[in-house]
Design a protein around this motif. Structure first.
Motif, PDB file in Angstrom:
ATOM      1  N   ALA A  18       0.718  -1.188  -0.095  1.00  0.00           N
ATOM      2  CA  ALA A  18      -0.012   0.004  -0.128  1.00  0.00           C
ATOM      3  C   ALA A  18       0.814   1.150  -0.059  1.00  0.00           C
ATOM      4  N   LEU A  19       2.029   1.108   0.826  1.00  0.00           N
ATOM      5  CA  LEU A  19       2.519   2.340   0.762  1.00  0.00           C
ATOM      6  C   LEU A  19       3.461   2.809  -0.286  1.00  0.00           C
ATOM      7  N   SER A  22       1.343   4.076  -2.953  1.00  0.00           N
ATOM      8  CA  SER A  22       1.029   5.486  -2.522  1.00  0.00           C
ATOM      9  C   SER A  22       2.225   6.468  -2.868  1.00  0.00           C
ATOM     10  N   PHE A  23       3.438   6.110  -2.684  1.00  0.00           N
ATOM     11  CA  PHE A  23       4.591   6.694  -2.985  1.00  0.00           C
ATOM     12  C   PHE A  23       4.941   7.019  -4.382  1.00  0.00           C
ATOM     13  N   LEU A  25       2.602   7.132  -6.702  1.00  0.00           N
ATOM     14  CA  LEU A  25       1.573   8.432  -7.124  1.00  0.00           C
ATOM     15  C   LEU A  25       2.226   9.539  -6.462  1.00  0.00           C
ATOM     16  N   CYS A  26       2.489   9.634  -5.339  1.00  0.00           N
ATOM     17  CA  CYS A  26       2.910  11.046  -4.405  1.00  0.00           C
ATOM     18  C   CYS A  26       4.113  11.313  -5.451  1.00  0.00           C
ATOM     19  N   TYR A  28       5.067  10.835  -8.222  1.00  0.00           N
ATOM     20  CA  TYR A  28       4.896  11.137  -9.582  1.00  0.00           C
ATOM     21  C   TYR A  28       4.302  12.532  -9.657  1.00  0.00           C
ATOM     22  N   ALA A  29       3.230  13.100  -8.621  1.00  0.00           N
ATOM     23  CA  ALA A  29       2.925  14.527  -8.486  1.00  0.00           C
ATOM     24  C   ALA A  29       3.727  15.309  -7.721  1.00  0.00           C
ATOM     25  N   LEU A  30       4.577  14.880  -7.032  1.00  0.00           N
ATOM     26  CA  LEU A  30       5.583  15.534  -6.109  1.00  0.00           C
ATOM     27  C   LEU A  30       6.573  16.160  -7.246  1.00  0.00           C
ATOM     28  N   ARG A  32       6.229  16.964 -10.202  1.00  0.00           N
ATOM     29  CA  ARG A  32       5.561  18.384 -10.900  1.00  0.00           C
ATOM     30  C   ARG A  32       5.430  19.332  -9.954  1.00  0.00           C
ATOM     31  N   LEU A  33       4.892  19.031  -8.769  1.00  0.00           N
ATOM     32  CA  LEU A  33       4.760  20.147  -7.903  1.00  0.00           C
ATOM     33  C   LEU A  33       5.983  21.073  -7.572  1.00  0.00           C
ATOM     34  N   SER A  35       8.613  21.414  -9.495  1.00  0.00           N
ATOM     35  CA  SER A  35       9.292  21.610 -10.553  1.00  0.00           C
ATOM     36  C   SER A  35       9.509  23.262 -10.771  1.00  0.00           C
ATOM     37  N   ASP A  37       9.217  26.658  -7.892  1.00  0.00           N
ATOM     38  CA  ASP A  37       9.723  27.053  -6.666  1.00  0.00           C
ATOM     39  C   ASP A  37       9.735  25.931  -5.645  1.00  0.00           C
ATOM     40  N   VAL A  41       7.781  25.648  -1.772  1.00  0.00           N
ATOM     41  CA  VAL A  41       6.556  24.526  -1.701  1.00  0.00           C
ATOM     42  C   VAL A  41       6.975  23.554  -0.154  1.00  0.00           C
ATOM     43  N   ALA A  45       4.506  23.452   2.751  1.00  0.00           N
ATOM     44  CA  ALA A  45       4.039  21.965   3.114  1.00  0.00           C
ATOM     45  C   ALA A  45       4.439  21.760   4.427  1.00  0.00           C
TER      46      ALA A  45
END
Lengths: 157, 428
Positions: A18-19, A22-23, A25-26, A28-30, A32-33, A35, A37, A41, A45
């Motif tokens: 599960a982890l 989850s990691f 997906l996170c 992949y998005a991170l 981009r998040l 990329s 400043d 970010v 967070a």
């Protein structure tokens, strides 16, 4: 195999599965998040989590504790001071929630931008918040008075 | 049973903390957060990012855009509903989120900090969960109040942050759902709602470590604590929802940014981008204003009077903003986009259109609309609203209005329509 995983990992296999999912997906998005400043970010967070856990929680916990001390003022525990505490606690909680969510509006942090974009007066929110807060405390006080009167005329025990 | 004297007193002494209370709050979030996530994804789809680079603020989305589809024009209130729910629900969930964090805060300080490799990974995931969640709520709440202090453009921050949060929520639900279900079954909600402070006792049979080892006397019941959180959410709902419902209820949104209208009369409904704020000069929209309609094979230039001579149609449509507020249905009057397409040579099956404002700088001064949006008979280049000419702040002399599209897609002060294009024309 299962035992080996448990010794090395300390949790069952599905915990790891599960982890890792989850990691993936996170991550992949991170990517981009972060990329732009990325430092900004991360500060926002992690800062939000740290400020919440290490500043906000002790602060409101401490304020609640002080409220108890002030209301009880050394008197032995009885139902009356607890009721008084809650009749302060509840409106204070609601009022602080409004302040927290609408902080930028109430403090006019973005007042110029707001007036510019919406043609509306940014100065009304502080008064409105104070009025709502006053109404909440007044209603709570009335309710408390009503409870005390009722208890005096019909003692519970 | 006496605790050993040498043991240090834990500062976490609330007798309310325990797996049942945490699970009740978790159950509310388990319903609310997926609604926020789905309505958020829908909002991205509503911009039709696949049509054009100008519509897409997160072009490097990759697989995260897998679900995108052409945004429909039916029902015309779709975006008003989905985005109103997204913002209003997000705001109303803040007390629940904070109560949930309060209920588990002792776990942050458990010793030893890391028990095993698995525990370390789980704590890393929790950092993504808490950091990601607070980041999403904070950026959203700041953006709806036009307070752009966050590090970057709102769209990528909130979209990618939403996916990070979603990933962490998925893991958390997988790992905790069995515990939560067991905890919810351990106590009867209705019995709990009848238990006053005096009879409130710590939860028993705890295996999660949430229950205080040295609980204080209760000063509020679980019923009281849940009621307090609920009252917080209800109050936030009451001072916010009116800005999305509109009509006489708008004024009930006492603290929401669009709880008031800037004026009265035909053009008195809320606005979020003014002529002055968009640097529209009087000469840009004065008698010299022309609408250029380009169909690929040549261009047509129209004055405002020319437009008024074309068949005018009516559409009753709201403006719905990404910030969650919306207007009630307004009565627009103007030229159908598909009639303008016909004028430019696309008699049958008109393509999409690239709409440019005379506004020279700023986000969304140009957008691409889909063929489906152009073909809808209610999609207008509006000249009038509620029986009067558009006001300058609502886009005089002409603005686009499309059913179901987000507010920024309804370009104001339109200067050029290029049918069949999805980007700025190449200037020689």
């Amino acid at each position: 195999m299962k035992r080996l995983l448990h010794t090395l990992y300390g949790e069952p296999w599905w915990h790891l599965a599960a982890l890792l999912a989850s990691f993936a997906l996170c991550g992949y998005a991170l990517a981009r998040l972060l990329s732009g400043d990325w430092w900004g970010v991360v500060q926002w967070a992690v800062g939000a989590a740290v400020v919440h856990d290490l500043v906000a929680v002790p602060l409101y916990g401490g304020a609640d504790w002080l409220l108890h001390r002030a209301v009880r003022a050394g008197r032995p525990r009885s139902a009356a001071p607890v009721a008084v505490v809650n009749h302060i606690r509840v409106p204070a909680f609601v009022s602080l929630m409004l302040l927290l969510v609408y902080w930028p509006s109430i403090t006019e942090d973005s007042g110029a931008q707001y007036r510019h974009a919406t043609l509306l007066d940014p100065g009304v929110f502080r008064t409105r918040w104070l009025v709502v807060t006053g109404v909440l405390f007044a209603l709570s006080g009335l309710h408390l008075t009503w409870r005390f009167r009722r208890d005096r005329s019909h003692p519970a025990d | 049973m006496n605790a050993p004297l040498a043991r240090r007193r834990s500062p976490w002494r609330s007798p309310l903390r325990g797996p049942w209370l945490t699970s009740v709050l978790g159950a509310v979030l388990l319903v609310g957060i997926p609604v926020l996530f789905v309505t958020g994804l829908l909002s991205y789809a509503a911009y039709n990012p696949g049509l054009s680079a100008v519509n897409d603020k997160t072009p490097d989305k990759g697989l995260l855009g897998f679900y995108l589809f052409s945004w429909p024009t039916h029902p015309y209130w779709l975006y008003r509903l989905t985005q109103g729910v997204h913002v209003t629900l997000g705001i109303a969930l803040v007390p629940v989120l904070l109560a949930k964090l309060w209920s588990v805060v002792p776990k942050l300080f458990t010793l030893p900090p890391v028990r095993s490799a698995g525990h370390a990974l789980e704590r890393l995931s929790l950092l993504l969960l808490v950091g990601g969640g607070l980041f999403e709520f904070t950026t959203g709440i700041l953006n709806v109040q036009l307070d752009y202090v966050f590090p970057g453009s709102f769209y990528p921050l909130h979209f990618y942050g939403g996916w990070v949060f979603a990933g962490a929520v998925l893991a958390h639900v997988c790992l905790k759902l069995p515990t939560a279900v067991r905890a919810l079954r351990s106590r009867d909600l209705r019995a709990e709602l009848r238990t006053p402070t005096a009879r409130t006792r710590p939860e028993t049979g705890d295996t999660t470590g949430l229950v205080a080892s040295d609980p204080a006397e209760p000063t509020i019941s679980r019923r009281g604590a849940l009621g307090m959180v609920g009252l917080g959410s209800l109050t936030l709902l009451l001072v916010t929802a009116g800005q999305s419902i509109g009509g006489p209820l708008r004024r009930t949104a006492l603290l929401a940014p669009h709880g008031r209208s800037p004026g009265t009369g035909p053009g008195g409904f809320p606005v979020n981008k003014t002529a002055a704020g968009s640097h529209i000069r009087p000469q840009d929209v004065g008698t010299g204003w022309r609408l250029t309609v380009d169909g690929g094979a040549g261009t047509v230039q129209l004055t405002l009077d020319d437009l008024r001579q074309l068949p005018l149609h009516r559409a009753v449509l709201p403006i719905a903003c990404v910030e969650g507020w919306s207007t009630g249905d307004q009565h627009w009057e103007g030229v159908r986009l598909r009639d303008l397409a016909a004028l430019a040579g696309h008699e049958a099956d008109p393509p999409g259109v690239f709409v440019e404002s005379v506004q020279r700088t700023g986000s969304f001064r140009a957008v691409a609309l889909s063929a489906g949006q152009v073909r809808d008979g209610r999609s207008l280049l509006a000249l009038r609203v509620n029986g009067a000419d558009l006001t300058h702040d609502h886009g005089y002399p002409a603005r686009v209005i499309v059913p179901g599209a987000p507010g920024v897609m309804n370009t104001k002060w339109v200067g050029r329509l290029t049918f069949g294009a999805t980007g700025f024309p190449e200037h020689a």
